[in-house]
Design an enzyme around this catalytic site. Structure first.
Site, PDB file in Angstrom:
ATOM      1  N   TYR A 110     -12.734  -2.147  -3.588  1.00 44.04           N
ATOM      2  CA  TYR A 110     -13.240  -2.438  -2.237  1.00 44.04           C
ATOM      3  C   TYR A 110     -14.743  -2.059  -1.921  1.00 44.04           C
ATOM      4  CZ  TYR A 110      -8.464  -1.835  -0.628  1.00 44.04           C
ATOM      5  OH  TYR A 110      -7.104  -2.428  -0.379  1.00 44.04           O
ATOM      6  N   LYS A 154       0.885  -1.212  -0.012  1.00 46.41           N
ATOM      7  CA  LYS A 154      -0.064  -0.148   0.065  1.00 46.41           C
ATOM      8  C   LYS A 154       0.908   1.334  -0.015  1.00 46.41           C
ATOM      9  CE  LYS A 154      -3.836  -2.483   2.198  1.00 46.41           C
ATOM     10  NZ  LYS A 154      -4.703  -2.446   3.253  1.00 46.41           N
ATOM     11  N   ASN A 165      -2.001  -0.010   6.720  1.00 46.11           N
ATOM     12  CA  ASN A 165      -1.647  -1.012   7.326  1.00 46.11           C
ATOM     13  C   ASN A 165      -0.694  -2.138   6.273  1.00 46.11           C
ATOM     14  OD1 ASN A 165      -3.556  -2.021   5.619  1.00 46.11           O
ATOM     15  ND2 ASN A 165      -4.804  -3.203   7.192  1.00 46.11           N
ATOM     16  N   HIS A 198      -1.845  -5.525   1.235  1.00 45.46           N
ATOM     17  CA  HIS A 198      -3.087  -6.334   1.048  1.00 45.46           C
ATOM     18  C   HIS A 198      -3.070  -7.810   0.636  1.00 45.46           C
ATOM     19  CE1 HIS A 198      -7.138  -7.473  -0.807  1.00 45.46           C
ATOM     20  NE2 HIS A 198      -6.552  -7.761  -1.894  1.00 45.46           N
ATOM     21  N   GLU A 216      -8.953 -10.520  -8.254  1.00 43.64           N
ATOM     22  CA  GLU A 216      -8.082  -9.306  -7.976  1.00 43.64           C
ATOM     23  C   GLU A 216      -6.941  -9.657  -9.020  1.00 43.64           C
ATOM     24  OE1 GLU A 216      -7.507  -9.621  -3.735  1.00 43.64           O
ATOM     25  OE2 GLU A 216      -9.583  -9.128  -3.391  1.00 43.64           O
TER      26      GLU A 216
HETATM   27  P1  RTP Z   1      -6.926  -6.356   3.001  1.00 41.79           P
HETATM   28  O1  RTP Z   1      -8.378  -6.631   2.438  1.00 41.79           O
HETATM   29  O2  RTP Z   1      -6.261  -5.120   2.848  1.00 41.79           O
HETATM   30  O3  RTP Z   1      -6.028  -7.437   2.719  1.00 41.79           O
HETATM   31  O4  RTP Z   1      -7.203  -6.484   4.626  1.00 41.79           O
HETATM   32  P2  RTP Z   1      -8.138  -7.558   5.382  1.00 41.79           P
HETATM   33  O5  RTP Z   1      -8.507  -8.550   4.435  1.00 41.79           O
HETATM   34  O6  RTP Z   1      -7.159  -7.685   6.571  1.00 41.79           O
HETATM   35  O7  RTP Z   1      -9.259  -6.657   5.890  1.00 41.79           O
HETATM   36  P3  RTP Z   1     -10.617  -6.134   5.262  1.00 41.79           P
HETATM   37  O8  RTP Z   1     -11.856  -6.264   6.294  1.00 41.79           O
HETATM   38  O9  RTP Z   1     -10.818  -6.549   3.816  1.00 41.79           O
HETATM   39  O10 RTP Z   1     -10.709  -4.246   5.047  1.00 41.79           O
HETATM   40  C1  RTP Z   1      -9.817  -4.164   4.005  1.00 41.79           C
HETATM   41  C2  RTP Z   1      -9.089  -2.710   4.255  1.00 41.79           C
HETATM   42  O11 RTP Z   1      -9.588  -1.762   5.058  1.00 41.79           O
HETATM   43  C3  RTP Z   1      -9.028  -1.145   5.874  1.00 41.79           C
HETATM   44  N1  RTP Z   1      -9.823  -1.190   7.148  1.00 41.79           N
HETATM   45  N2  RTP Z   1      -9.695  -0.178   8.004  1.00 41.79           N
HETATM   46  N3  RTP Z   1     -11.267  -0.564  11.334  1.00 41.79           N
HETATM   47  C4  RTP Z   1     -10.652   0.096  10.303  1.00 41.79           C
HETATM   48  O12 RTP Z   1     -10.496   1.278  10.216  1.00 41.79           O
HETATM   49  C5  RTP Z   1     -10.537  -0.533   9.117  1.00 41.79           C
HETATM   50  N4  RTP Z   1     -10.834  -1.873   8.793  1.00 41.79           N
HETATM   51  C6  RTP Z   1     -10.429  -2.000   7.511  1.00 41.79           C
HETATM   52  C7  RTP Z   1      -7.748  -1.788   6.030  1.00 41.79           C
HETATM   53  O13 RTP Z   1      -6.844  -1.043   5.143  1.00 41.79           O
HETATM   54  C8  RTP Z   1      -8.116  -3.181   5.518  1.00 41.79           C
HETATM   55  O14 RTP Z   1      -6.743  -3.650   5.114  1.00 41.79           O
HETATM   56 MG    MG Z   2      -9.760  -7.974   2.691  1.00 42.63          MG
END
Ligand code: RTP
Ligand code: MG
Length: 278
Positions: free
Chosen positions: A152, A111, A218, A221, A232
């Site tokens: 997203y 990112k 963070n 991804h 993707e």
């Molecule tokens: P990613 O898709 O980026 O691999 O991350 P992930 O599966 O672990 O998390 P996901 O729930 O899919 O969320 C996508 C991205 O959204 C941002 N996010 N911010 N509580 C918050 O502020 C929050 N929750 C999610 C993060 O950048 C996350 O990677």
């Molecule tokens: Mg995710």
């Protein structure tokens, strides 16, 4: 970056179930372990399990109505030992391709928060290499806001959606297609928990635990399922054909030897006839 021209064997070690064997010139060095019995004694195939009905395990594209078309005999014949029978039926080839030994593909993104810092970018790249992922493709790009919104879409309406989209379009990102046995799960484990505060506590050595700044920024991804990985990968690498990769590149990368090119930042088959990335 790793040293120039570094070669490595199969990415997931002996668990891959294929054996490297000396082979005549022009023939791939990988062998399938068992020879099939003659046709007239061929055992009935067991009923398809729930797992097999889910389709290809390793990020393969959706099946066509007439069944998967990615089981072409080209790579299989290259992987058969010299003189081996080639009587395998289409469904038998399919089950080989669906084998849990196959390399799985996932999409990984670095990112903007990490791409902005060359040392962090390089550290994440090294984590990819040291954890024995094969880098199948890599590119850097600036994402347009509309593309982020589409990517997203599943999070639309959630409180973090808007800031996530704004952030992902705020600077260059790096996209990878990674291959490895169980690549999807392993990459997500390497990334660590989504929320950085949690990552620092429960997985301090993970990528997010080490480099994450906030829950939005963070660092990385990773696709969360085979279906997401296919979607993707297609979004970031529209010219990449998973079907072709599984037919032409996967067997060679899986059976090794594999060469890492620091210039291009990707791996390719180093053996005779190694196709290299299309
Ligand atoms: P990613 O898709 O980026 O691999 O991350 P992930 O599966 O672990 O998390 P996901 O729930 O899919 O969320 C996508 C991205 O959204 C941002 N996010 N911010 N509580 C918050 O502020 C929050 N929750 C999610 C993060 O950048 C996350 O990677
Ligand atoms: Mg995710």
């Amino acid at each position: 970056m790793a040293s120039t021209g570094e070669t490595q064997g199969p990415p997931a070690g002996p668990a891959l179930g294929v054996q490297a064997a000396p082979s005549p010139p022009g023939r791939s060095r990988c062998t399938l372990s068992s020879r099939a019995p003659p046709t007239h004694t061929r055992p009935r195939l067991p009923a398809r399990s729930a797992t097999s009905r889910q389709g290809p395990p390793a990020g393969l594209p959706g099946r066509t109505p007439e069944g998967p078309r990615w089981g072409g005999a080209g790579w299989l014949s290259r992987c058969l030992p010299a003189g081996a029978s080639r009587w395998r039926t289409r469904s038998e080839m399919t089950s080989i391709l669906r084998s849990p030994q196959a390399l799985q593909l996932t999409l990984a993104l670095i990112k903007p928060d990490a791409v902005a810092h060359p040392l962090i970018l390089e550290a994440v790249h090294q984590q990819i290499l040291s954890n024995k992922f094969l880098i199948v493709r890599m590119r850097e790009l600036l994402w347009r806001k509309e593309e982020c919104q589409k990517f997203y879409q599943e999070h639309e309406g959630r409180f973090f959606y808007q800031r996530l989209v704004e952030f992902m379009a705020s600077g260059p990102i790096r996209a990878y297609i990674l291959a490895r046995k169980d690549a999807i799960q392993l990459w997500r484990t390497l990334m660590g928990p989504t929320r950085v505060f949690r990552a620092r506590h429960v997985a301090p050595d993970s990528i997010r635990g080490s480099f994450g700044l906030t829950d939005t920024r963070n660092t990385t991804h990773g696709s969360d399922s085979v279906v997401s990985a296919s979607r993707e990968i297609a979004a970031f690498f529209p010219d990449f054909s998973e079907q072709r990769w599984y037919e032409e590149e996967e067997p060679q990368l899986r059976c090794g030897p594999v060469r890492y090119s620091p210039e291009g930042g990707i791996h390719c088959a180093a053996g005779p006839g190694g196709p290299g990335p299309a």
